[in-house]
Structure formats: C-alpha cells, structure tokens
Design a protein around this motif. Structure first.
Motif, PDB file in Angstrom:
ATOM      1  N   VAL A   9     -28.843 -64.096 -40.653  1.00 51.70           N
ATOM      2  CA  VAL A   9     -28.083 -63.148 -41.475  1.00 51.70           C
ATOM      3  C   VAL A   9     -27.679 -63.805 -42.790  1.00 51.70           C
ATOM      4  CG1 VAL A   9     -25.973 -61.763 -41.624  1.00 51.70           C
ATOM      5  CG2 VAL A   9     -27.262 -61.845 -39.475  1.00 51.70           C
ATOM      6  N   GLU A  10     -27.211 -65.022 -42.705  1.00 55.07           N
ATOM      7  CA  GLU A  10     -26.809 -65.768 -43.900  1.00 55.07           C
ATOM      8  C   GLU A  10     -28.029 -66.095 -44.768  1.00 55.07           C
ATOM      9  OE1 GLU A  10     -23.923 -67.012 -46.380  1.00 55.07           O
ATOM     10  OE2 GLU A  10     -23.605 -66.023 -44.471  1.00 55.07           O
ATOM     11  N   ARG A  11     -29.139 -66.413 -44.135  1.00 49.96           N
ATOM     12  CA  ARG A  11     -30.368 -66.739 -44.865  1.00 49.96           C
ATOM     13  C   ARG A  11     -30.878 -65.497 -45.624  1.00 49.96           C
ATOM     14  NH1 ARG A  11     -32.920 -69.109 -40.826  1.00 49.96           N
ATOM     15  NH2 ARG A  11     -34.414 -67.468 -40.414  1.00 49.96           N
ATOM     16  N   LYS A  12     -30.835 -64.354 -44.952  1.00 52.48           N
ATOM     17  CA  LYS A  12     -31.260 -63.111 -45.584  1.00 52.48           C
ATOM     18  C   LYS A  12     -30.382 -62.795 -46.792  1.00 52.48           C
ATOM     19  CE  LYS A  12     -32.499 -58.394 -44.319  1.00 52.48           C
ATOM     20  NZ  LYS A  12     -32.530 -57.415 -43.221  1.00 52.48           N
ATOM     21  N   LYS A  13     -29.081 -63.004 -46.652  1.00 49.33           N
ATOM     22  CA  LYS A  13     -28.140 -62.770 -47.747  1.00 49.33           C
ATOM     23  C   LYS A  13     -28.458 -63.679 -48.939  1.00 49.33           C
ATOM     24  CE  LYS A  13     -23.817 -63.958 -47.174  1.00 49.33           C
ATOM     25  NZ  LYS A  13     -22.402 -64.007 -46.783  1.00 49.33           N
ATOM     26  N   LYS A  14     -28.825 -64.910 -48.676  1.00 45.30           N
ATOM     27  CA  LYS A  14     -29.158 -65.855 -49.751  1.00 45.30           C
ATOM     28  C   LYS A  14     -30.431 -65.441 -50.498  1.00 45.30           C
ATOM     29  CE  LYS A  14     -25.814 -68.830 -49.349  1.00 45.30           C
ATOM     30  NZ  LYS A  14     -24.831 -69.045 -50.378  1.00 45.30           N
ATOM     31  N   TYR A  15     -31.401 -64.889 -49.767  1.00 44.93           N
ATOM     32  CA  TYR A  15     -32.608 -64.392 -50.423  1.00 44.93           C
ATOM     33  C   TYR A  15     -32.269 -63.246 -51.378  1.00 44.93           C
ATOM     34  CZ  TYR A  15     -36.154 -66.947 -47.740  1.00 44.93           C
ATOM     35  OH  TYR A  15     -36.955 -67.917 -47.206  1.00 44.93           O
ATOM     36  N   ILE A  16     -31.416 -62.336 -50.927  1.00 49.77           N
ATOM     37  CA  ILE A  16     -31.016 -61.208 -51.765  1.00 49.77           C
ATOM     38  C   ILE A  16     -30.264 -61.711 -52.993  1.00 49.77           C
ATOM     39  CG2 ILE A  16     -29.617 -59.101 -51.873  1.00 49.77           C
ATOM     40  CD1 ILE A  16     -32.236 -58.877 -50.218  1.00 49.77           C
ATOM     41  N   LYS A  17     -29.385 -62.668 -52.806  1.00 48.92           N
ATOM     42  CA  LYS A  17     -28.640 -63.243 -53.930  1.00 48.92           C
ATOM     43  C   LYS A  17     -29.606 -63.898 -54.920  1.00 48.92           C
ATOM     44  CE  LYS A  17     -24.960 -66.486 -55.158  1.00 48.92           C
ATOM     45  NZ  LYS A  17     -25.712 -67.231 -56.171  1.00 48.92           N
ATOM     46  N   LEU A  18     -30.617 -64.563 -54.429  1.00 49.82           N
ATOM     47  CA  LEU A  18     -31.605 -65.210 -55.293  1.00 49.82           C
ATOM     48  C   LEU A  18     -32.332 -64.179 -56.170  1.00 49.82           C
ATOM     49  CD1 LEU A  18     -33.152 -67.789 -56.100  1.00 49.82           C
ATOM     50  CD2 LEU A  18     -34.694 -67.329 -54.184  1.00 49.82           C
ATOM     51  N   ILE A  19     -32.694 -63.053 -55.586  1.00 46.71           N
ATOM     52  CA  ILE A  19     -33.347 -61.996 -56.359  1.00 46.71           C
ATOM     53  C   ILE A  19     -32.400 -61.486 -57.438  1.00 46.71           C
ATOM     54  CG2 ILE A  19     -34.298 -59.657 -56.292  1.00 46.71           C
ATOM     55  CD1 ILE A  19     -35.221 -60.344 -53.376  1.00 46.71           C
ATOM     56  N   LEU A  64     -35.733 -53.905 -48.199  1.00 43.47           N
ATOM     57  CA  LEU A  64     -35.338 -54.783 -49.296  1.00 43.47           C
ATOM     58  C   LEU A  64     -34.456 -54.030 -50.290  1.00 43.47           C
ATOM     59  CD1 LEU A  64     -35.421 -57.398 -50.922  1.00 43.47           C
ATOM     60  CD2 LEU A  64     -37.652 -56.672 -51.825  1.00 43.47           C
ATOM     61  N   LYS A  65     -34.849 -52.826 -50.644  1.00 37.55           N
ATOM     62  CA  LYS A  65     -34.039 -52.015 -51.558  1.00 37.55           C
ATOM     63  C   LYS A  65     -32.636 -51.800 -50.990  1.00 37.55           C
ATOM     64  CE  LYS A  65     -37.709 -49.154 -53.558  1.00 37.55           C
ATOM     65  NZ  LYS A  65     -38.193 -47.759 -53.623  1.00 37.55           N
ATOM     66  N   LYS A  66     -32.588 -51.413 -49.730  1.00 43.53           N
ATOM     67  CA  LYS A  66     -31.297 -51.170 -49.074  1.00 43.53           C
ATOM     68  C   LYS A  66     -30.449 -52.442 -49.058  1.00 43.53           C
ATOM     69  CE  LYS A  66     -29.250 -49.485 -44.805  1.00 43.53           C
ATOM     70  NZ  LYS A  66     -29.492 -49.043 -43.433  1.00 43.53           N
ATOM     71  N   SER A  67     -31.062 -53.571 -48.752  1.00 46.07           N
ATOM     72  CA  SER A  67     -30.340 -54.848 -48.722  1.00 46.07           C
ATOM     73  C   SER A  67     -29.796 -55.205 -50.096  1.00 46.07           C
ATOM     74  CB  SER A  67     -31.250 -55.976 -48.228  1.00 46.07           C
ATOM     75  OG  SER A  67     -31.623 -55.765 -46.890  1.00 46.07           O
ATOM     76  N   MET A  68     -30.568 -54.923 -51.136  1.00 40.73           N
ATOM     77  CA  MET A  68     -30.123 -55.229 -52.488  1.00 40.73           C
ATOM     78  C   MET A  68     -28.951 -54.342 -52.911  1.00 40.73           C
ATOM     79  SD  MET A  68     -33.753 -56.040 -54.383  1.00 40.73           S
ATOM     80  CE  MET A  68     -32.975 -56.338 -55.990  1.00 40.73           C
TER      81      MET A  68
END
Length: 108
Positions: A9-19, A64-68
């Motif tokens: 969950v934390e890793r996924k959040k970091k990917y979104i933050k990177l984008i 991905l859109k929803k996560s962003m």
C-alpha cells in the motif's frame, strides 16, 4: 527507494506521488496555469520502458487514474499548483484531453 518499501500500500502510494511530482515539476517550471494543457501521460506498454508496478497492463489505466485522483483529494498535494482545477480535471487533461487536442491540431 520505492522497491525497498515492503508494504504494498505504501509502495503504491509512492509510485503515485512520483507521477505527480513529475507533473508538478513541469507546472512549477512553467509557472502558469497553461502548463496543464501541454502534458500527456502515455502507457509505455510497448516494451521499451518498464511499467509501473501495480499498473502492469493497459487495463490498469482506470485504476491508475482513480489512484491519482484519490491521492490529490486525500493529501491536497501541491494544491498551489492545481491553478483551480479539480483532481478529476487534472487527470483527464494528462490522460486524454491534451492528447486529443494535440492529435486534432496536428493530424486531423
């Protein structure tokens, strides 16, 4: 650094933050609202560039859109650079609107 994070969950959040960090950097450098009209995110599912973990196929784009959108709504991240746009509008611009405008302008 992201690959060293064990919690998915934390890793996924970091990917979104990177984008978002990449997009916001462009907006920050340009320094005006119109920056949001020139950026487009591609899929890179052509085998040339490694995919982002959790979004491995083109069918993952809606997630991905929803996560962003969720990330911006939850953290109000870099809201000073939203220039009054809502998260949904920003995501729509970088995934669809800007690309369609470019194609219509230069190829249709």
């Amino acid at each position: 650094d992201i690959k060293n994070i064990k919690d998915p969950v934390e890793r996924k959040k970091k990917y979104i933050k990177l984008i978002w960090d990449t997009l916001f950097h462009v907006v920050e450098v340009i320094g005006k609202k119109s920056a949001w009209n020139i950026m487009v995110l591609g899929s890179d599912y052509d085998g040339m560039i490694c995919h982002i973990e959790f979004y491995e196929t083109i069918s993952s784009i809606p997630d991905l859109k929803k996560s962003m959108i969720t990330y911006l709504c939850k953290y109000q991240y870099r809201k000073d650079l939203w220039y009054g746009y809502k998260p949904e509008s920003l995501v729509m611009k970088v995934f669809q609107t800007n690309a369609m405008r470019f194609l219509k302008t230069h190829f249709i």
